[in-house]
Design an enzyme around this catalytic site. Sequence first.
Site, mmCIF file in Angstrom:
data_model
loop_
_atom_site.group_PDB
_atom_site.id
_atom_site.type_symbol
_atom_site.label_atom_id
_atom_site.label_comp_id
_atom_site.label_asym_id
_atom_site.label_seq_id
_atom_site.Cartn_x
_atom_site.Cartn_y
_atom_site.Cartn_z
ATOM 1 N N ASP A 37 -2.697 -48.353 14.024
ATOM 2 C CA ASP A 37 -3.630 -48.820 12.998
ATOM 3 C C ASP A 37 -3.739 -50.340 12.968
ATOM 4 O OD1 ASP A 37 -1.487 -47.206 10.618
ATOM 5 O OD2 ASP A 37 -1.220 -49.191 11.482
ATOM 6 N N LYS A 59 -6.901 -48.655 9.523
ATOM 7 C CA LYS A 59 -6.987 -48.448 8.081
ATOM 8 C C LYS A 59 -6.838 -49.770 7.383
ATOM 9 C CE LYS A 59 -4.375 -44.376 7.386
ATOM 10 N NZ LYS A 59 -3.212 -43.809 6.817
ATOM 11 N N MET A 176 0.539 -54.115 -1.280
ATOM 12 C CA MET A 176 -0.814 -53.638 -1.644
ATOM 13 C C MET A 176 -1.164 -53.961 -3.093
ATOM 14 S SD MET A 176 -0.650 -49.927 0.281
ATOM 15 C CE MET A 176 1.040 -49.563 -0.164
HETATM 16 N N1 SAH Z 1 4.747 -49.698 6.478
HETATM 17 C C1 SAH Z 1 4.414 -51.054 6.147
HETATM 18 C C2 SAH Z 1 3.623 -51.147 4.864
HETATM 19 C C3 SAH Z 1 2.257 -50.490 4.954
HETATM 20 S S1 SAH Z 1 1.322 -50.692 3.475
HETATM 21 C C4 SAH Z 1 5.684 -51.890 6.085
HETATM 22 O O1 SAH Z 1 6.786 -51.342 6.125
HETATM 23 O O2 SAH Z 1 5.580 -53.119 6.018
HETATM 24 C C5 SAH Z 1 0.361 -52.129 3.873
HETATM 25 C C6 SAH Z 1 0.828 -53.306 3.064
HETATM 26 O O3 SAH Z 1 1.983 -53.878 3.652
HETATM 27 C C7 SAH Z 1 -0.155 -54.440 2.975
HETATM 28 O O4 SAH Z 1 -1.146 -54.209 2.011
HETATM 29 C C8 SAH Z 1 0.752 -55.572 2.584
HETATM 30 O O5 SAH Z 1 1.117 -55.491 1.224
HETATM 31 C C9 SAH Z 1 1.985 -55.260 3.404
HETATM 32 N N2 SAH Z 1 2.011 -55.968 4.708
HETATM 33 C C10 SAH Z 1 2.070 -55.405 5.918
HETATM 34 N N3 SAH Z 1 2.145 -56.352 6.881
HETATM 35 C C11 SAH Z 1 2.152 -57.540 6.242
HETATM 36 C C12 SAH Z 1 2.234 -58.901 6.668
HETATM 37 N N4 SAH Z 1 2.331 -59.237 7.971
HETATM 38 N N5 SAH Z 1 2.230 -59.869 5.733
HETATM 39 C C13 SAH Z 1 2.139 -59.561 4.430
HETATM 40 N N6 SAH Z 1 2.051 -58.294 3.961
HETATM 41 C C14 SAH Z 1 2.064 -57.296 4.857
#
Ligand code: SAH
Length: 254
Positions: A37, A59, A176
């Site tokens: 994704d 997504k 999020m």
């Molecule tokens: N599985 C992922 C989270 C997925 S939900 C994890 O463990 O990180 C998606 C959310 O993750 C985004 O809306 C944001 O809040 C956060 N996110 C993911 N990558 C990010 C990044 N590089 N910098 C800041 N927030 C991030």
Amino acid sequence: MRQTGKVYLVGAGPGDPELVTLKARRLIGACDALVYDYLVNETLLDWVKAGCERICVGKRAGFHSLPQAEIEALLVRLAREGRSVVRLKGGDPFVFGRGGEEALALRAAGVDYEVVPAVTAALGCAAYVGIPLTHRAASTAVTFLSGHEAPDKGPCAAGVDWRAHAAGGATLVLYMAMGRLEEITGELMAGGRAPSTPVAVVQWGTTPRQRSVNGTLGDIVRRVEQGGIGAPAVVIVGEVARFGDTLAWFDPVI
Ligand code: SAH
């Protein structure tokens, strides 16, 4: 008949390709199909072997290019074709990533799977802005919360009791949450967190596009607006966020 393949639910980490595990790298290099994704760093996609099929099921908030049920059906179908499939997900597959739903679907279909953990956004972002999430004397707990309340998310996300989490005193890391930041910070203050509580917001953490702003519960909404910071971002709330002023070390290069 061909043997059924296997699906690897693999965490891609928060962005910096060097933060992925050796296991993730090996599996990406060996798979026959890579399903990924949009939060996944493109560098990782180049690690596949020749002939590997790459499928984007991208997504982002409010936009699902492939519905979750179809992603699950795709994984089952690819495995039943006898392929070795890597389902590459941003951050850790079991932290707000719907990896659990995909594992349940694979289990129900009788498809073998493995789960490969990774650096979740909270940990990657905190490290790259110099915030020790449980610094001694400042915090003894850290809580990961989802600020997203999509109707299809079920009772967990919809029912976050922000005031109860405010009262707990733990460092809070919100995923999020950018779309509801004003409401959430308001609830945290109503729950007893002082408006002067330090807050850091980190966008695109660990990548060359990383941007962050520091503020307080009382002024972070304004600072985020001024800075033009949006998703994907995490919001770190608590006394430990203060350390970013002193300990930040990462210099993003765009
Ligand atoms: N599985 C992922 C989270 C997925 S939900 C994890 O463990 O990180 C998606 C959310 O993750 C985004 O809306 C944001 O809040 C956060 N996110 C993911 N990558 C990010 C990044 N590089 N910098 C800041 N927030 C991030």
